[in-house]
Design a protein around this motif. Structure first.
Motif, short mmCIF file in Angstrom:
data_model
loop_
_atom_site.label_atom_id
_atom_site.label_comp_id
_atom_site.label_asym_id
_atom_site.label_seq_id
_atom_site.Cartn_x
_atom_site.Cartn_y
_atom_site.Cartn_z
N MET A 1 4.59 19.44 10.39
CA MET A 1 3.99 18.28 10.62
C MET A 1 4.87 17.32 9.54
N SER A 2 5.38 16.07 9.96
CA SER A 2 6.22 15.27 9.15
C SER A 2 5.18 14.43 8.49
N GLY A 3 5.46 14.51 7.14
CA GLY A 3 4.68 13.71 6.25
C GLY A 3 4.92 12.27 6.05
N SER A 4 4.30 11.44 5.49
CA SER A 4 4.45 10.20 5.28
C SER A 4 3.67 9.64 4.09
N LEU A 5 4.20 8.43 3.58
CA LEU A 5 3.42 7.87 2.53
C LEU A 5 3.42 6.47 2.87
N THR A 6 2.06 5.91 3.00
CA THR A 6 1.93 4.51 3.19
C THR A 6 1.19 3.81 1.98
N ILE A 7 1.74 2.79 1.41
CA ILE A 7 1.33 2.34 0.12
C ILE A 7 0.49 1.01 0.84
N ALA A 8 -0.63 0.65 0.54
CA ALA A 8 -1.60 -0.34 1.45
C ALA A 8 -2.52 -0.86 0.56
N GLY A 9 -2.69 -2.24 0.84
CA GLY A 9 -3.66 -3.15 0.20
C GLY A 9 -4.89 -3.34 0.62
N LEU A 10 -5.96 -3.26 0.14
CA LEU A 10 -7.21 -3.19 0.60
C LEU A 10 -7.70 -4.56 0.50
N GLY A 11 -7.12 -5.57 0.14
CA GLY A 11 -7.72 -6.91 0.08
C GLY A 11 -8.43 -7.17 -1.14
N PRO A 12 -9.18 -8.36 -1.34
CA PRO A 12 -9.85 -8.83 -2.46
C PRO A 12 -11.19 -8.18 -2.48
N GLY A 13 -11.89 -7.57 -1.42
CA GLY A 13 -13.10 -6.89 -1.53
C GLY A 13 -13.71 -6.85 -0.26
N ALA A 14 -13.62 -7.65 0.42
CA ALA A 14 -14.49 -7.58 1.78
C ALA A 14 -13.72 -6.91 2.73
N ASP A 15 -14.47 -5.99 3.53
CA ASP A 15 -13.98 -5.28 4.48
C ASP A 15 -13.29 -5.83 5.59
N ASP A 16 -13.69 -7.14 5.94
CA ASP A 16 -13.28 -7.74 7.13
C ASP A 16 -11.88 -8.43 6.44
N LEU A 17 -11.48 -8.39 5.46
CA LEU A 17 -10.24 -8.79 4.86
C LEU A 17 -9.03 -7.94 4.68
N ILE A 18 -9.52 -6.44 5.10
CA ILE A 18 -8.45 -5.62 5.27
C ILE A 18 -7.87 -5.80 6.49
N THR A 19 -6.34 -5.77 6.66
CA THR A 19 -5.62 -5.90 7.83
C THR A 19 -5.73 -4.80 8.82
N PRO A 20 -5.57 -5.35 10.18
CA PRO A 20 -5.45 -4.04 10.88
C PRO A 20 -4.70 -3.17 10.81
N GLN A 21 -3.46 -3.49 10.34
CA GLN A 21 -2.44 -2.35 10.06
C GLN A 21 -2.91 -1.41 8.96
N VAL A 22 -3.46 -1.86 7.91
CA VAL A 22 -4.14 -0.84 6.67
C VAL A 22 -5.27 -0.28 7.33
N ALA A 23 -6.00 -0.85 8.24
CA ALA A 23 -7.17 0.18 9.05
C ALA A 23 -6.58 1.26 9.86
N ASP A 24 -5.51 0.85 10.40
CA ASP A 24 -5.02 1.74 11.27
C ASP A 24 -4.41 2.99 10.47
N ALA A 25 -3.60 2.64 9.31
CA ALA A 25 -3.06 3.91 8.45
C ALA A 25 -4.26 4.59 7.94
#
Length: 250
Positions: free
Chosen positions: A1-25
């Motif tokens: 399995m090929s590994g990966s490392l994603t560094i993601a921002g969860l936004g300021p606090g509300a779940d609906d401010l997490i970007t779709p890209q981050v949610a997919d990761a």
């Protein structure tokens, strides 16, 4: 399995401010690594291991994530806000630079998030609508003398300013000194916004003038925004609008 490392921002606090890209990761991750309260925001699921740690072990956390990725794991390192703003992206690349050569060949990506600075600004209008700077008032990783120098120069240049980590119980005197510097250098009644826990149930927003600002108005969950000399306040019922015009008269 090929590994990966994603560094993601969860936004300021509300779940609906997490970007779709981050949610997919996060949905594809085998491991999530981060500071305890940020990892606590991630829902447990089958096939996902959560690795939480204290806030002062950023490099250890980064090395752990890189080592897991090198062994084939799909790792997501989480930060609040944006991972490149006083957060884990720098720590990961610092570890990569000092680490073994094979870490440089890893699939590493940074996914942006909505910063506390931008979320706080949006709550009141557009206080960062012209030139601005962001300063972390914590002296954990840099000397106070450097913070003070940058504060003075930013005030002399008449930037709007955003302050991260303004005041903690361990160092309450730093923000008091910052306010003294601003009052000495600016000498006016520009607006100061204290935005605490923006986008969460604990959110509070308060707008005062610079001479009215007090150290006890901020804590570590507070984003402090200071206007420039051009920043305007529009009174209205409820929270006033604050904005900095896009043009400057010379």
């Amino acid at each position: 399995m090929s590994g990966s490392l994603t560094i993601a921002g969860l936004g300021p606090g509300a779940d609906d401010l997490i970007t779709p890209q981050v949610a997919d990761a996060l949905a594809e991750a085998t491991d999530v690594v981060g500071y305890i309260p940020y990892v606590a925001r991630i829902a447990p699921r089958l096939g996902l291991t959560l690795h939480s740690s204290d806030n002062r072990v950023e490099l250890d956390r980064a090395r752990h994530a890189l080592e897991m990725a090198s062994k084939g794991h799909r790792v997501v390192v989480v930060s609040s806000g944006d991972p490149g703003v006083f957060a884990m992206a720098s720590a990961v690349f610092e570890a990569v630079e000092a680490g073994p050569p094979h870490w440089r060949a890893l699939n590493i990506q940074v996914l942006p998030g909505i910063t506390a600075m931008l979320a706080a600004a949006a709550r009141v209008g557009a206080p960062l609508g012209h030139d601005f700077c962001a300063i972390n008032l914590s002296d954990n990783l840099k000397p106070w003398a450097l913070i003070e120098k940058r504060l003075r120069l930013a005030a002399e240049a008449d930037f709007a300013m955003a302050f991260y980590n303004p005041r903690s119980r361990a160092r309450p005197e730093g923000f008091a000194r910052a306010l003294d510097i601003l009052n000495e250098t600016c000498g006016d009644t520009r607006p100061v916004i204290f935005a605490r826990a923006v986008s969460t149930v604990d959110e509070t927003v308060r707008i005062v003038t610079l001479p009215e600002a007090r150290p006890d108005m901020a804590d570590m969950r507070t984003m402090v925004l200071v206007g420039s000399a051009a920043t305007r306040l529009i009174p209205r019922t409820g929270t006033a609008f604050v904005y900095t015009p896009r043009s400057v008269s010379v």
